[in-house]
Design an enzyme around this catalytic site. Sequence first.
Site, PDB file in Angstrom:
ATOM      1  N   ASP A  18       0.821  -1.216   0.024  1.00  0.00           N
ATOM      2  CA  ASP A  18       0.039  -0.064  -0.076  1.00  0.00           C
ATOM      3  C   ASP A  18       1.008   1.327   0.058  1.00  0.00           C
ATOM      4  O   ASP A  18       1.856   1.298   0.883  1.00  0.00           O
ATOM      5  CB  ASP A  18      -0.796   0.038   1.408  1.00  0.00           C
ATOM      6  CG  ASP A  18      -1.873   1.378   1.339  1.00  0.00           C
ATOM      7  OD1 ASP A  18      -2.052   1.834   0.219  1.00  0.00           O
ATOM      8  OD2 ASP A  18      -2.306   1.367   2.357  1.00  0.00           O
ATOM      9  N   MET A  19       0.691   1.999  -0.995  1.00  0.00           N
ATOM     10  CA  MET A  19       1.693   3.299  -1.158  1.00  0.00           C
ATOM     11  C   MET A  19       1.074   4.142   0.078  1.00  0.00           C
ATOM     12  O   MET A  19       0.047   4.284   0.551  1.00  0.00           O
ATOM     13  CB  MET A  19       1.161   3.965  -2.559  1.00  0.00           C
ATOM     14  CG  MET A  19       1.380   3.280  -3.536  1.00  0.00           C
ATOM     15  SD  MET A  19       2.962   2.193  -3.777  1.00  0.00           S
ATOM     16  CE  MET A  19       4.283   3.518  -3.676  1.00  0.00           C
ATOM     17  N   TYR A  23      -1.354  10.379  -3.205  1.00  0.00           N
ATOM     18  CA  TYR A  23      -1.523  11.607  -3.968  1.00  0.00           C
ATOM     19  C   TYR A  23      -0.103  12.487  -3.562  1.00  0.00           C
ATOM     20  O   TYR A  23      -0.002  13.395  -4.504  1.00  0.00           O
ATOM     21  CB  TYR A  23      -2.852  12.125  -3.793  1.00  0.00           C
ATOM     22  CG  TYR A  23      -3.868  11.235  -4.429  1.00  0.00           C
ATOM     23  CD1 TYR A  23      -3.810  10.156  -4.911  1.00  0.00           C
ATOM     24  CD2 TYR A  23      -5.441  11.890  -4.555  1.00  0.00           C
ATOM     25  CE1 TYR A  23      -4.714   9.348  -5.513  1.00  0.00           C
ATOM     26  CE2 TYR A  23      -6.155  11.136  -5.145  1.00  0.00           C
ATOM     27  CZ  TYR A  23      -5.839   9.921  -5.767  1.00  0.00           C
ATOM     28  OH  TYR A  23      -6.898   9.256  -6.183  1.00  0.00           O
ATOM     29  N   ARG A  60       0.311  15.003   9.121  1.00  0.00           N
ATOM     30  CA  ARG A  60      -0.590  14.560  10.177  1.00  0.00           C
ATOM     31  C   ARG A  60      -0.021  14.436  11.354  1.00  0.00           C
ATOM     32  O   ARG A  60      -0.676  14.627  12.451  1.00  0.00           O
ATOM     33  CB  ARG A  60      -0.517  12.835   9.832  1.00  0.00           C
ATOM     34  CG  ARG A  60      -1.277  12.436   8.605  1.00  0.00           C
ATOM     35  CD  ARG A  60      -1.204  10.937   8.536  1.00  0.00           C
ATOM     36  NE  ARG A  60      -1.295  10.779   6.875  1.00  0.00           N
ATOM     37  CZ  ARG A  60      -1.824   9.501   6.411  1.00  0.00           C
ATOM     38  NH1 ARG A  60      -1.770   8.580   7.041  1.00  0.00           N
ATOM     39  NH2 ARG A  60      -1.955   9.464   4.799  1.00  0.00           N
ATOM     40  N   ASP A 120      -3.725   2.426  -5.407  1.00  0.00           N
ATOM     41  CA  ASP A 120      -2.140   2.412  -4.939  1.00  0.00           C
ATOM     42  C   ASP A 120      -2.067   1.256  -3.876  1.00  0.00           C
ATOM     43  O   ASP A 120      -1.104   1.368  -3.043  1.00  0.00           O
ATOM     44  CB  ASP A 120      -2.130   3.838  -3.979  1.00  0.00           C
ATOM     45  CG  ASP A 120      -3.001   3.610  -2.685  1.00  0.00           C
ATOM     46  OD1 ASP A 120      -3.974   3.030  -2.880  1.00  0.00           O
ATOM     47  OD2 ASP A 120      -2.530   4.332  -1.881  1.00  0.00           O
ATOM     48  N   GLU A 121      -2.876   0.256  -4.314  1.00  0.00           N
ATOM     49  CA  GLU A 121      -2.754  -0.851  -3.494  1.00  0.00           C
ATOM     50  C   GLU A 121      -2.708  -2.155  -4.440  1.00  0.00           C
ATOM     51  O   GLU A 121      -3.283  -2.237  -5.635  1.00  0.00           O
ATOM     52  CB  GLU A 121      -3.991  -1.153  -2.745  1.00  0.00           C
ATOM     53  CG  GLU A 121      -4.155  -0.464  -1.508  1.00  0.00           C
ATOM     54  CD  GLU A 121      -5.689  -0.994  -1.029  1.00  0.00           C
ATOM     55  OE1 GLU A 121      -5.763  -1.761  -0.167  1.00  0.00           O
ATOM     56  OE2 GLU A 121      -6.589  -0.463  -1.799  1.00  0.00           O
TER      57      GLU A 121
HETATM   58  P1  TTP Z   1      -5.244   5.532   1.002  1.00  0.00           P
HETATM   59  O1  TTP Z   1      -4.226   4.555   0.628  1.00  0.00           O
HETATM   60  O2  TTP Z   1      -6.490   5.530   1.943  1.00  0.00           O
HETATM   61  O3  TTP Z   1      -4.450   6.758   1.839  1.00  0.00           O
HETATM   62  P2  TTP Z   1      -3.173   7.493   1.652  1.00  0.00           P
HETATM   63  O4  TTP Z   1      -2.443   6.698   0.427  1.00  0.00           O
HETATM   64  O5  TTP Z   1      -3.249   8.784   1.195  1.00  0.00           O
HETATM   65  O6  TTP Z   1      -2.473   7.519   2.663  1.00  0.00           O
HETATM   66  P3  TTP Z   1      -2.039   5.905   3.786  1.00  0.00           P
HETATM   67  O7  TTP Z   1      -0.517   6.318   3.988  1.00  0.00           O
HETATM   68  O8  TTP Z   1      -2.766   6.273   5.049  1.00  0.00           O
HETATM   69  O9  TTP Z   1      -2.349   4.760   3.185  1.00  0.00           O
HETATM   70  O10 TTP Z   1      -5.873   6.338  -0.513  1.00  0.00           O
HETATM   71  C1  TTP Z   1      -4.904   6.410  -1.526  1.00  0.00           C
HETATM   72  C2  TTP Z   1      -5.216   7.733  -2.223  1.00  0.00           C
HETATM   73  O11 TTP Z   1      -6.720   7.720  -2.457  1.00  0.00           O
HETATM   74  C3  TTP Z   1      -4.883   8.984  -1.458  1.00  0.00           C
HETATM   75  O12 TTP Z   1      -3.746   9.647  -1.437  1.00  0.00           O
HETATM   76  C4  TTP Z   1      -6.023   9.722  -2.083  1.00  0.00           C
HETATM   77  C5  TTP Z   1      -7.220   9.106  -2.622  1.00  0.00           C
HETATM   78  N1  TTP Z   1      -8.252   9.308  -1.701  1.00  0.00           N
HETATM   79  C6  TTP Z   1      -9.232   9.909  -1.994  1.00  0.00           C
HETATM   80  O13 TTP Z   1      -9.125  10.600  -3.208  1.00  0.00           O
HETATM   81  N2  TTP Z   1     -10.270  10.197  -1.087  1.00  0.00           N
HETATM   82  C7  TTP Z   1     -10.330   9.404  -0.104  1.00  0.00           C
HETATM   83  O14 TTP Z   1     -11.456   9.624   0.707  1.00  0.00           O
HETATM   84  C8  TTP Z   1      -9.356   8.488   0.367  1.00  0.00           C
HETATM   85  C9  TTP Z   1      -9.274   7.897   1.641  1.00  0.00           C
HETATM   86  C10 TTP Z   1      -8.484   8.334  -0.679  1.00  0.00           C
END
Ligand code: TTP
Length: 677
Positions: A18-19, A23, A60, A120-121
């Site tokens: 998981d990235m 963004y 954060r 991103d997963e």
């Molecule tokens: P996530 O993997 O949920 O979060 P993240 O990568 O920003 O942070 P983390 O390190 O906690 O995993 O989401 C991946 C991308 O998806 C995130 O960068 C932006 C987008 N996104 C949205 O656009 N809206 C949302 O509500 C969420 C949760 C994510």
Amino acid sequence: MPVARPETSDARVIAHVDMDCFYVQVEQRKQPELRGLPTAVVQYNEWQGGALIAVSYEARGCGVKRSMRGEEAKAACPEIQLVQVPVARGKADLNTYRSAGSEVVSILAQSGKCERASIDEVYLDLTDAAESMLADAPPESLESIDEEALKSHILGMTREDGDDFKESVRDWICRKDADRRDKLLGCGIIIVAELRKQVLKETEFSCSAGIAHNKMLAKLASGMNKPAQQTVVPYAAVQELLSSLPIKKMKQLGGKLGTSLQTDLGIDTVGDLLQFSETKLQEHYGVNTGTWLWNIARGISGEEVQGRLLPKSHGSGKTFPGPRALRSLSNVQHWLNQLSEELYERLSSDLEQNKRIASTLTLHASAFRSKDSDSHKKFPSKSCPLRYGVTKIQEDAFNLFQAALREYMGPFGTKPQGNKKETWRITGLSVSASKIVDIPSGTSSIMRYFQSQSTIPSCSASGCPQEHVAVTPSASESCSEQKSAEAAMPEEDITVTYTSPDLDNSYRDSDMVPEKFPCQDVVSCLSTGAMEFPTQSGSNRDTPTKTIGRKTNNSKEKNGGMPSIVDIFKNYSATPQSKQETQEDSTVSLTSKRGNLSSSTSHSSEVNQEVEDRRDTEWGYKVGEIDQSVFDELPYEIQREYRSLLRPNKRPNAGKSKGGDGSASSSIAHYFPPLKR
Ligand code: TTP
């Protein structure tokens, strides 16, 4: 009732990658001066600084949360850098993020079976790689173990006071007396650490990972230590991990099922599920769900890594919160045109780059009615066969919207402003394309075929066409209504994530099936074929239709000498032939005709026309070249039909069309429709 257990596969090595704050990382790579600074990506919407959709770990640390708007974030962390999400057609444009995700996937895919689960997963099945390592160069034989691997968090690992963390990890990885499962995980730790370093080096993105014996546990673990870390779930630690895990945190239990477990059975944690027998759970939730719940309580999941690098569906959506809600048909049409354009752009590049075609167009919307006791009524989602061409998609999307609106507003009409008692507001719109399949190899003219479709009847505003047109692979599909409570819009304009309860879980990239959707999720089920499409009155399922491939009972004679795709499949897999015969028969021609297609005109004239048309445009279809993955990717009903051909005796209603109308059972023939005027 006993149900076959999924294979427990506890000797598999699965990773979920998981990235981190994805963004933000993409934006920081574009603007390296932002690296290390508290940064957030904000939604395209200036109201109160826009909603935050991704927050860096530095931000954060200052108390900034994703649920905030830009202004709030500034108040919490004055030095925060807010970057607006790229914009195209007046809405968020996620293409940069999608491409960045693809870069990562292409690196990870080299290591084993790889499933892109969202923007991103990624899931990886590293079993083979781990087994090879264990056989050829087990960890204990290595001179040194990479630092990144030594930073792993191993759940349940015991350490004496004063022990060095990395030394303990090294000991765990190199234990000679470990059982094979742990030894394989030890290899997985080294492999994943190496992969994460490679991703960082080649893309500049950091990621976190979970390593376990199945997807469910790997996914749970990947979020436990972020950013840029990895967490391992040895078999012995599974019960402890699950015993305190809130039930709603479990994949697929975030929605109604999780709520029902809480309220009806008093279950708060996954561990609480252990008190219930499988039979009891089955009594409450049915055989399959009951068994599934029984299994997950024990950390058992037979779900395979899919080996899929491309999205299962494409979608484009936008939300219109608060005062931005759409209130006129012309506004809705304007936005549907924008969304359809974007969708078509992506469909075209999928066709061009990956030789894939989508066959179902779905419209989702969220709405509310004012001055109405039933203001929470769901806006129905509607689907119809997808026709290639931007104006066709625009037209069909608008027609689907109007049909849905009529249903939503009920018998009192749809006038938004004329009748003060009955007004509607649209707060979210999306169009998506699903049921995407590969074009079989050897069909080089198919792109021309799709691109040349022109005068085809569309879904009418009154609902759906009475006679569907076999222009897309599953043209036998009727317009359908998606009743699922989870039928959320894929979301691109992510503001909605925070404003509409309907849309929770539907974030991130709309072209990926969101990980958190339960199985009844529309996009997911369309993609997997798991969803039954309810027949809508007036749809073509109620209307007798004739299709060449089925009507001729798959025989060459009856079919004017031209074998249908059904024949091809049948000959290919069900009927072994001598080499000579195989060579002779192995290339058959499917005929395509540019222009109008209809699935319900006179059969004989169609056949004659087809024979003529073969001279016009045709492509060769080499049986030996049929990629087996094509079958796996086919919509469920087509797979079923194909499989029934392989097992003719078990074929339900052999020789009859389903429901007697000839339409529902003609899927394969429709899938690669024979050509006609
Ligand atoms: P996530 O993997 O949920 O979060 P993240 O990568 O920003 O942070 P983390 O390190 O906690 O995993 O989401 C991946 C991308 O998806 C995130 O960068 C932006 C987008 N996104 C949205 O656009 N809206 C949302 O509500 C969420 C949760 C994510």
